[in-house]
Design an enzyme around this catalytic site. Structure first.
Site, PDB file in Angstrom:
ATOM      1  N   HIS A  17      -4.520  -2.383   0.022  1.00 13.70           N
ATOM      2  CA  HIS A  17      -5.285  -3.568  -0.392  1.00 13.70           C
ATOM      3  C   HIS A  17      -5.043  -3.852  -1.876  1.00 13.70           C
ATOM      4  O   HIS A  17      -4.254  -3.151  -2.526  1.00 13.70           O
ATOM      5  CB  HIS A  17      -6.773  -3.437  -0.052  1.00 13.70           C
ATOM      6  CG  HIS A  17      -7.459  -2.261  -0.704  1.00 13.70           C
ATOM      7  ND1 HIS A  17      -7.489  -2.066  -2.049  1.00 13.70           N
ATOM      8  CD2 HIS A  17      -8.136  -1.214  -0.163  1.00 13.70           C
ATOM      9  CE1 HIS A  17      -8.162  -0.973  -2.337  1.00 13.70           C
ATOM     10  NE2 HIS A  17      -8.555  -0.416  -1.203  1.00 13.70           N
ATOM     11  N   HIS A  20      -5.080  -0.889  -4.422  1.00 14.26           N
ATOM     12  CA  HIS A  20      -3.870  -0.050  -4.423  1.00 14.26           C
ATOM     13  C   HIS A  20      -2.720  -0.813  -5.079  1.00 14.26           C
ATOM     14  O   HIS A  20      -1.934  -0.248  -5.841  1.00 14.26           O
ATOM     15  CB  HIS A  20      -3.445   0.302  -2.989  1.00 14.26           C
ATOM     16  CG  HIS A  20      -4.514   0.940  -2.159  1.00 14.26           C
ATOM     17  ND1 HIS A  20      -4.909   0.446  -0.936  1.00 14.26           N
ATOM     18  CD2 HIS A  20      -5.271   2.036  -2.380  1.00 14.26           C
ATOM     19  CE1 HIS A  20      -5.853   1.214  -0.432  1.00 14.26           C
ATOM     20  NE2 HIS A  20      -6.098   2.187  -1.291  1.00 14.26           N
ATOM     21  N   CYS A 125     -20.004  15.205   1.036  1.00 12.98           N
ATOM     22  CA  CYS A 125     -19.789  13.783   1.332  1.00 12.98           C
ATOM     23  C   CYS A 125     -18.384  13.639   1.907  1.00 12.98           C
ATOM     24  O   CYS A 125     -17.401  13.966   1.248  1.00 12.98           O
ATOM     25  CB  CYS A 125     -19.939  12.934   0.070  1.00 12.98           C
ATOM     26  SG  CYS A 125     -19.407  11.232   0.370  1.00 12.98           S
ATOM     27  N   CYS A 128     -16.110  11.168  -0.118  1.00  8.64           N
ATOM     28  CA  CYS A 128     -15.525  11.714  -1.351  1.00  8.64           C
ATOM     29  C   CYS A 128     -14.669  12.928  -1.051  1.00  8.64           C
ATOM     30  O   CYS A 128     -13.915  13.384  -1.917  1.00  8.64           O
ATOM     31  CB  CYS A 128     -16.601  12.160  -2.326  1.00  8.64           C
ATOM     32  SG  CYS A 128     -17.648  10.854  -2.939  1.00  8.64           S
ATOM     33  N   CYS A 142     -24.898   9.373  -1.445  1.00  6.70           N
ATOM     34  CA  CYS A 142     -23.716   9.303  -2.315  1.00  6.70           C
ATOM     35  C   CYS A 142     -23.653   7.879  -2.876  1.00  6.70           C
ATOM     36  O   CYS A 142     -23.641   6.922  -2.103  1.00  6.70           O
ATOM     37  CB  CYS A 142     -22.448   9.609  -1.517  1.00  6.70           C
ATOM     38  SG  CYS A 142     -20.968   9.059  -2.391  1.00  6.70           S
ATOM     39  N   HIS A 145     -20.516   5.893  -1.529  1.00 10.22           N
ATOM     40  CA  HIS A 145     -20.337   5.579  -0.111  1.00 10.22           C
ATOM     41  C   HIS A 145     -21.627   5.182   0.599  1.00 10.22           C
ATOM     42  O   HIS A 145     -21.597   4.826   1.782  1.00 10.22           O
ATOM     43  CB  HIS A 145     -19.668   6.764   0.603  1.00 10.22           C
ATOM     44  CG  HIS A 145     -18.286   7.021   0.081  1.00 10.22           C
ATOM     45  ND1 HIS A 145     -18.025   7.931  -0.912  1.00 10.22           N
ATOM     46  CD2 HIS A 145     -17.102   6.424   0.379  1.00 10.22           C
ATOM     47  CE1 HIS A 145     -16.731   7.905  -1.191  1.00 10.22           C
ATOM     48  NE2 HIS A 145     -16.151   6.995  -0.442  1.00 10.22           N
ATOM     49  N   LYS A 294     -18.358  -5.981  -4.585  1.00 11.44           N
ATOM     50  CA  LYS A 294     -17.492  -4.831  -4.322  1.00 11.44           C
ATOM     51  C   LYS A 294     -16.605  -5.124  -3.117  1.00 11.44           C
ATOM     52  O   LYS A 294     -17.071  -5.716  -2.138  1.00 11.44           O
ATOM     53  CB  LYS A 294     -18.410  -3.635  -4.017  1.00 11.44           C
ATOM     54  CG  LYS A 294     -17.691  -2.343  -4.101  1.00 11.44           C
ATOM     55  CD  LYS A 294     -18.601  -1.152  -3.946  1.00 11.44           C
ATOM     56  CE  LYS A 294     -17.631   0.014  -3.773  1.00 11.44           C
ATOM     57  NZ  LYS A 294     -18.105   1.242  -3.469  1.00 11.44           N
ATOM     58  N   LYS A 297     -14.702  -3.015   3.495  1.00  9.98           N
ATOM     59  CA  LYS A 297     -14.425  -3.397   4.870  1.00  9.98           C
ATOM     60  C   LYS A 297     -15.671  -3.969   5.524  1.00  9.98           C
ATOM     61  O   LYS A 297     -15.611  -4.948   6.256  1.00  9.98           O
ATOM     62  CB  LYS A 297     -14.006  -2.147   5.643  1.00  9.98           C
ATOM     63  CG  LYS A 297     -12.620  -2.213   6.213  1.00  9.98           C
ATOM     64  CD  LYS A 297     -12.435  -0.979   7.050  1.00  9.98           C
ATOM     65  CE  LYS A 297     -11.071  -0.904   7.654  1.00  9.98           C
ATOM     66  NZ  LYS A 297     -10.817   0.398   8.235  1.00  9.98           N
TER      67      LYS A 297
END
Ligand code: MSP
Length: 646
Positions: A17, A20, A125, A128, A142, A145, A294, A297
């Site tokens: 995405h 990256h 987690c 992570c 977390c 996440h 943010k 997905k």
């Protein structure tokens, strides 16, 4: 000097995405920049394929982890070339040599007593892939996440990370450029002000089998981070290859803030334990958000690099990402912001400077770059600014301030555009006694463009090549240019033949551009009333007799000027071969002076119409695509004005 530049190796539980793509474009640009400084560069990226996350994703897809990893890893590998990203190595943690290196390193650390068996209870987690401390949790979850970590209690192997805490603090303090920007260095030092715990580096196979077996205990696999970080050594052939000796001392890792701790704490202590010096630099950037939110997905706002490339073109995407983010801070992506950059920075500032300069050289000096005569004050100012730009650009690039490096280039683009306005080459061209002055002005523009091409090519390699070819260079000359030998003023050889081509960047309409959308941004449905209307229109065919009524002619533009109070309209004086006036709605796409001398196709027998006080005796034809790009139609080759188009 050497440089070994790396990106994180990306997890294969998700497809590439924008985030990256950003890190990898930064690494590619930096690698190209340092090659342009004649340095010996090695650039590595790759995929991280072991661990819980990947095992879970493979299970969800109903296939074996390796098959799943093969599939997604290929997507990453294939995502980069279309973005002009050229890594020297693409590493996978499932590669045989990597598995061997990880096991050798584990054995080495174990043999010297830095790994011990202990028991662990903690909150794990999965997102992570690590145990979280109580302090890290926000309302029991977390923070990254938004999931509640799982309590886990088990026997595991530990790496004596705490043993190296004081050494690490000292190293960071002594080397201000070890972790940059400074905010992240401070963050790490603040974390290290509390006692460091040892790092759990194994997972029992009873819980997870998808990983590298510990060489000293086959009931366990290696913790994915201990495995992944070692990729930076495997990729250059640790411990005894020439590449390793050549590049390890010059290692620079680029990451985002999400993986600061493994890179700033686990990795240097692991290296210390195996007796290697730490990497040289860790460059940490912020996060891309999408329309201030943010990227995730679950929100459904994940931006794919391939979609961006198709919508905007590779160099616009690369330029936008490098220009818009201030390295270290977060930035926000939106279609509006990339369109704005394309229209103002690329089409308007750079594109216009380029096409105006080349069109004038083509027209006034037969396409040959002329020899300059004496320099006036404004010439010297431009020359000095262009040479200083190269220095400023180099400094800013070296400190990862890519946005500032590009600002420095745009300051010169804007100065050169002003230079055209003040020197008025089209006026000089009318007076034979001013030929020397005209030659000087045109030479200075070509030379400024050469320097601009040189510094822009790491960010926009395709555009750089296009510009260099248009300025009369060969592709080999473009590839051989460098910032050491070619940064002085006056290196363009007069007499070089330029090649006029298409415009560099089209202007785009300001609309939401993801997918095929209507004016309100909703996706069009097949079989909608609109589709029906389109089908009806298609049936609305024109007979040949109707078509024959149109008188299409080649017209040559003799003069062009803006029509007062109109942003869209230009008044064109054309010959076909008799002179006539046309009004064309193309002012947003073309500067008047770049039109002079061009041949276009016009409808010659339209009823005259008055627009903003000017009567138009015909209409110029142009093509417009779905993105709102516009280009004037013209005969394939020059032909007598007035020729009939049939
Ligand atoms: N596999 C680990 C890294 C191991 S390196 C030894 C990992 N992979 S990841 O697929 O999650 O990639 C994280 C990296 O992707 C970030 O550090 C950053 O380079 C990039 N980005 C992911 N999302 C991003 C944004 N929204 N914005 C900017 N970069 C982001 O962590």
């Amino acid at each position: 000097m050497s440089l070994y530049i790396t990106t994180p190796i990306y997890y294969v539980n998700a497809q590439p995405h924008l985030g990256h793509a950003y890190t990898t474009i930064v690494a590619d640009t930096f690698s190209r920049f340092r090659k342009l400084c004649k340095e010996d560069v090695r650039f590595q990226t790759g995929t991280d394929e072991h661990g819980d996350k990947v095992a879970e994703a493979a299970q969800a897809a109903g296939i074996a982890p390796k098959e799943y990893a093969d599939r997604i890893s290929a997507m990453f590998r294939e995502a980069w070339p279309p973005l002009s990203i050229k890594p020297d190595t693409f590493i996978r943690t499932t590669d045989e040599d990597h598995i061997r290196t990880v096991q050798e390193i584990l054995q080495k650390v174990y043999d010297q007593g830095d790994i011990y068996l202990g028991s662990y209870s903690g909150l794990y987690c999965r997102g992570c892939e690590r145990f979280l401390t109580d302090k890290e949790l926000v309302e029991g979850k977390c923070p990254d996440h938004q999931t509640t970590p799982t309590p886990i209690s088990e026997s595991n192997y530990f790496f004596r990370m705490s043993k190296y805490q004081d050494w690490l603090i000292d190293h960071i303090k002594r080397n201000p450029s070890f972790i940059t920007p400074e905010r992240y260095r401070n963050e790490v030092l603040s974390f290290l002000s509390e006692p460091l715990e040892d790092l759990c580096i194994s997972r029992p196979k009873s819980r997870l089998t998808w990983g590298i077996s510990l060489p000293f205990d086959d009931d366990f696999v290696t913790y994915v981070w201990f495995d992944a970080l070692i990729n930076y050594l495997t990729g250059i052939g640790y411990p005894d290859s020439d590449e390793f000796r050549r590049y390890w001392d010059a290692a620079a890792h680029i990451i985002a803030k999400d993986i600061l701790k493994p890179h700033a704490i686990y990795w240097p202590t692991m290296l210390k334990s195996i007796g290697l010096p730490p990497y040289k630099h860790l460059h940490v950037h912020g996060y891309w958000n999408i329309n201030e939110a943010k990227m995730s997905k679950s929100i459904g706002n994940v931006v794919r690099p391939e979609t961006l490339r198709q919508d905007y073109g590779v160099d616009t995407v690369r330029y936008f990402l490098m220009r818009e983010m201030s390295f270290g801070l977060d930035a926000s992506f939106s279609d509006e912001s990339i369109i704005a950059r394309q229209n103002s920075d690329l089409a308007n500032d750079l594109g216009n400077l380029f096409s105006r300069s080349l069109t004038m050289i083509n027209k006034f000096t037969d396409g040959l770059i002329p020899a300059p005569a004496g320099l006036s004050r404004e010439d010297k100012e431009l020359a000095e600014a262009a040479v200083n730009m190269v220095n400023e650009y180099t400094d800013q690039m070296n400190s990862f301030a890519f946005n500032r490096a590009l600002q420095a280039v745009w300051a010169v683009i804007s100065l050169a555009n002003k230079y055209i306005v003040t020197t008025e080459p089209w006026v000089l061209a009318k007076d034979k006694t001013k030929a020397d002055r005209l030659n000087t002005v045109l030479y200075n523009l070509a030379e400024t463009l050469r320097l601009i091409t040189l510094v822009l090519s790491p960010v926009m390699p395709e555009t750089g090549l296009k510009m260099a070819l248009a300025l009369g260079n060969t592709e080999a000359e473009f590839n051989n240019q460098n910032l050491i030998d070619h940064c002085a003023w006056g290196l363009t050889a007069s007499g070089m033949k330029i090649k006029l081509g298409d415009s560099l960047f089209p202007r785009l309409e300001k609309k939401s551009k993801t997918g095929s959308k209507d004016s309100k941004g909703k996706k069009k449905e097949k079989g909608s009333p609109e589709d029906k209307k389109n089908a009806d229109n298609a049936a609305n065919l024109v007979s040949f007799d109707d078509f024959k009524k149109l008188d299409l002619r080649v017209a040559e533009i003799k003069a062009a000027e803006k029509i007062k109070k109109s942003e869209r309209l230009l008044k064109l004086t054309v010959t076909a071969p008799e002179e006539r006036t046309l009004v064309a709605g193309i002012a947003e796409y073309y500067q008047p002076e770049e039109l002079v001398g061009r041949q276009v196709i016009m409808v010659a027998n339209l009823k005259p119409v008055k627009l903003m006080g000017v009567t138009s005796h015909g209409m110029v034809l142009a093509a417009r695509d779905e993105q709102g790009r516009l280009t004037l139609t013209s005969p394939g080759e020059e032909i007598s004005p007035g020729s009939k188009v049939s």
